[in-house]
Design a protein around this motif. Sequence first.
Motif, short mmCIF file in Angstrom:
data_model
loop_
_atom_site.label_atom_id
_atom_site.label_comp_id
_atom_site.label_asym_id
_atom_site.label_seq_id
_atom_site.Cartn_x
_atom_site.Cartn_y
_atom_site.Cartn_z
N ILE A 32 -50.04 98.76 -38.38
CA ILE A 32 -49.94 99.48 -39.42
C ILE A 32 -49.49 100.88 -39.37
O ILE A 32 -49.53 101.67 -38.20
CB ILE A 32 -51.49 99.96 -39.82
N ALA A 33 -48.38 101.47 -39.94
CA ALA A 33 -47.75 102.34 -39.95
C ALA A 33 -48.26 103.67 -40.60
O ALA A 33 -48.02 104.76 -40.10
CB ALA A 33 -46.25 102.31 -40.46
N MET A 34 -48.82 103.62 -41.72
CA MET A 34 -49.39 104.55 -42.49
C MET A 34 -50.30 104.19 -43.60
O MET A 34 -50.23 102.96 -44.15
CB MET A 34 -48.17 105.28 -43.23
N MET A 35 -51.18 105.13 -43.88
CA MET A 35 -52.20 104.64 -45.14
C MET A 35 -52.14 106.02 -45.97
O MET A 35 -52.08 107.15 -45.64
CB MET A 35 -53.51 104.78 -44.53
N GLU A 36 -52.12 105.68 -47.30
CA GLU A 36 -52.10 106.71 -48.47
C GLU A 36 -53.35 106.39 -49.06
O GLU A 36 -54.10 105.31 -49.40
CB GLU A 36 -50.91 106.49 -49.53
N GLY A 37 -53.93 107.53 -49.44
CA GLY A 37 -55.07 107.79 -50.38
C GLY A 37 -55.05 108.38 -51.56
O GLY A 37 -54.95 109.71 -51.55
N LEU A 38 -54.82 107.87 -52.75
CA LEU A 38 -54.82 108.35 -54.13
C LEU A 38 -56.01 108.50 -54.81
O LEU A 38 -56.55 107.37 -54.96
CB LEU A 38 -53.42 107.85 -54.85
N ARG A 39 -56.90 109.53 -55.43
CA ARG A 39 -57.90 109.43 -56.03
C ARG A 39 -57.35 110.21 -57.34
O ARG A 39 -56.77 111.23 -57.41
CB ARG A 39 -58.85 110.13 -55.52
N ALA A 75 -53.05 114.47 -56.20
CA ALA A 75 -53.83 114.53 -54.90
C ALA A 75 -53.71 113.50 -54.02
O ALA A 75 -54.20 112.28 -54.65
CB ALA A 75 -55.30 115.29 -54.99
N VAL A 76 -53.04 113.63 -53.04
CA VAL A 76 -52.83 112.17 -52.38
C VAL A 76 -53.07 112.66 -50.67
O VAL A 76 -52.34 113.58 -50.30
CB VAL A 76 -51.55 111.52 -52.54
N THR A 77 -53.43 111.64 -49.99
CA THR A 77 -53.65 112.05 -48.48
C THR A 77 -52.93 110.98 -47.66
O THR A 77 -52.89 109.88 -48.06
CB THR A 77 -55.04 111.79 -48.05
N ASN A 78 -52.07 111.54 -46.48
CA ASN A 78 -51.25 110.46 -45.91
C ASN A 78 -51.80 110.38 -44.44
O ASN A 78 -52.36 111.70 -43.84
CB ASN A 78 -50.13 110.70 -45.83
N LEU A 79 -52.18 109.38 -43.92
CA LEU A 79 -52.55 109.04 -42.45
C LEU A 79 -51.48 108.15 -41.71
O LEU A 79 -51.42 107.03 -42.34
CB LEU A 79 -53.93 108.90 -42.32
N ASP A 80 -50.82 108.76 -40.77
CA ASP A 80 -49.80 107.87 -39.97
C ASP A 80 -50.67 107.27 -38.65
O ASP A 80 -51.59 107.46 -38.55
CB ASP A 80 -48.43 108.99 -39.56
#
Length: 747
Positions: free
Chosen positions: A138-145, A54-59
Amino acid sequence: MSKRYAYTLLASAITVALCNPAVAEENKNNEVETIVVSGTPGGRGIRKVDAPFAVTNLDAVKIDRLAPKSTAELLKAIPGVWVESSGGESGANVFVRGFPGGGDAPFLTLSLQGSPIYPAPTLSFLENSSIFRLDETIAMMEGLRGGPNPVVSNGQPGLTTNFQLKRGSEETEGTFKYTTSDYGLQRVDAVLSGELSKDLYFMIGGYVKRSPGIRDAGFTSEKGNQFTINLTKVLDNGEINVYTRQTDDTGAWYLPTPLNIEGVDAGYTQLSGANRQATIYFGSGNEAMEVDLGNGRGWDGHVTGGSIKLTLANDWEFVDRFNLTQGNANTYGLVPAGAASKLSMVEGIDGPVTGSVSGLEYDGNTNVQKFGRWVVLKDIEAFTNDLAFSKTFGDLSSSFGMYTATTSAKDWWSLGNAAYHVLGGNKEMLNGIACNSDVAGCDFNYDINSTGDAKTLAFYMTHSYVVTDQLTLDLGLRSETHEVDYSVDEDLNGTIDKAVNYDARKTSWTFGGNYKLDEHSGLFARVNKGYKMPYFDDFRDNFGAYQGGESLIKEVTQAEVGYKYMGDSSDFFATLFTNQVKGDTFVRKPGDPAEILTNEATGVEFDYNYNHESGLSVNLNATWQTTEITDSPTNEGNEAQRQPAWQLRVTPSYEFEIDGMFATVYGTLSAVDDRYGDNENTVVLEGYEKIDLGFTLEPSEGIRLQVAIDNLTDKQGITEGDPRNADAPNGRYIMPRSVKFSVAYSF
């Protein structure tokens, strides 16, 4: 398809392509695919639809609409994450999937360009988000839990967030942005990118800002600047990237305020021009130091690094990522030392009580509170290197990596120096109270001078095997050696009170599978086991336990099962998770005994995005979880402190044209359940709802106007109680209503 919708799709495609050149090559048929690099060896990258975790991407577009007031506040958009960001731009508390914690962010790693900026997730008065600032670069942030986290990079078992910088292309592009607000913010952002020479690209950008703060301190309590440069050289067989991010940014440290005093609300801060200048006394000799508490918390330093990515002979791939972080992360603040009271209830009054600045005499009905004038000077440095070799052998893809890190921290603290101050008015310190005149203050001081160095060496490997066209299995192993040398003088008398020479070795693992239902959907499952190794504060706070044989290593076991769908207009992730954390230690304040416990959590996360050609978009993320302390000297069977059973965020937006101009209206509804403020489950923090609203207008090509309203209804929600005194009626409110306006020009 509307022009606006087509424009949004194109912008998203460009953003993703710039973050990962491999995507541009794959998208010749104009399909937009999201590539994630978190959780992959050396940041090799994998299509999100194929990721078995599960990973979330925010551009950049989503980040802009969320308009976070700090880096930590952005993390609220990641399911399974609970953030207390009410302390200001620095000093947040971040909790992940029910993992235990009494504050800071012990299970968060923040990475830039795939490299951890500081390997120790949390030290006292320092968590990763405190030394990172958001801006237009900043172009993008990924959040991997969870997922493969315990095996790759620095082996974080909780949450890894990876921020990707914008990078140049053959076209010269730029943005200039001015922002102001109803609380006096003045901020200018700028970013420029392009091509320096053939196959050599650049991006430069940064900001300058000044503000009295959302909670007005009566002076410029927030000020800062940042400059970032990112250079990329494309080679015939790969690329070389180098970057540096220079930051000098400080802001007021907002602390718990009285919840039982009229006039003290979400807009209140005890800090003022009448008490920011203070004299503190420290050490056994009661030496004096003049300090400015208005400096708050901040970061004055740099994050510098880069990467080399090459395709070698026989289709071997080589990736090396490195990073150096160095600077000062100091803290100054007025920290509540107990509950507010009437002046008549204060002991040690002999004669009239007068203001130290105004000279006014105060009667016994005046509301007063005792505040510690705390000073923490922290000099940190870290260097990390993560290299990996990868190759595909038919249906088997293998990677072999080595991660090294050196981490240091030099601390000087003076915690205490407590004195009674007026609540309200100019908030000055008082004369005529015995302990206010005593150089020792109204409470004990905890003063230290410490130095610590840590070394980490880890070897890891991952293997992914395509069993069938639908089923892929993966396995990862990590062997890590961790060493710590630490010493501390707790009385500032030149005598070392605690000294540690520590080394430990642990093996982490992960096993997962991905089953493709069709081209757009699939199932995934994973189990893993990892560890959070101890750093300097763990030994200082738990020195007795360490001498008694405790390893101070937190052991984390996790499992998750999920469903994912990524279609043309929507994507959806649903993840069931369960975890157990053994060996967590909690110390409420220096000198208190440590509570060593085991915590278990089970829950489900939802992450949904919908984009329609009509211009309507919706993002929803929600988390439901149950937590239980399953092993504790006194709190067995209780819920984990400061974590809600459920939370929900819904962010709709609608894009439309008006008189030939593009416009967007958007908002966010956040709702959170009750929480307990302590492990004893005696303090209840009530749930709340919050509404944010925004509007953008593009009156002509390249011009963009934006209004963002945070906390539209001025909700007085509470994020936390008093972490140093759970029974005191103190707490931190969410930020009060604020309005920002910006105008940007892009070319």
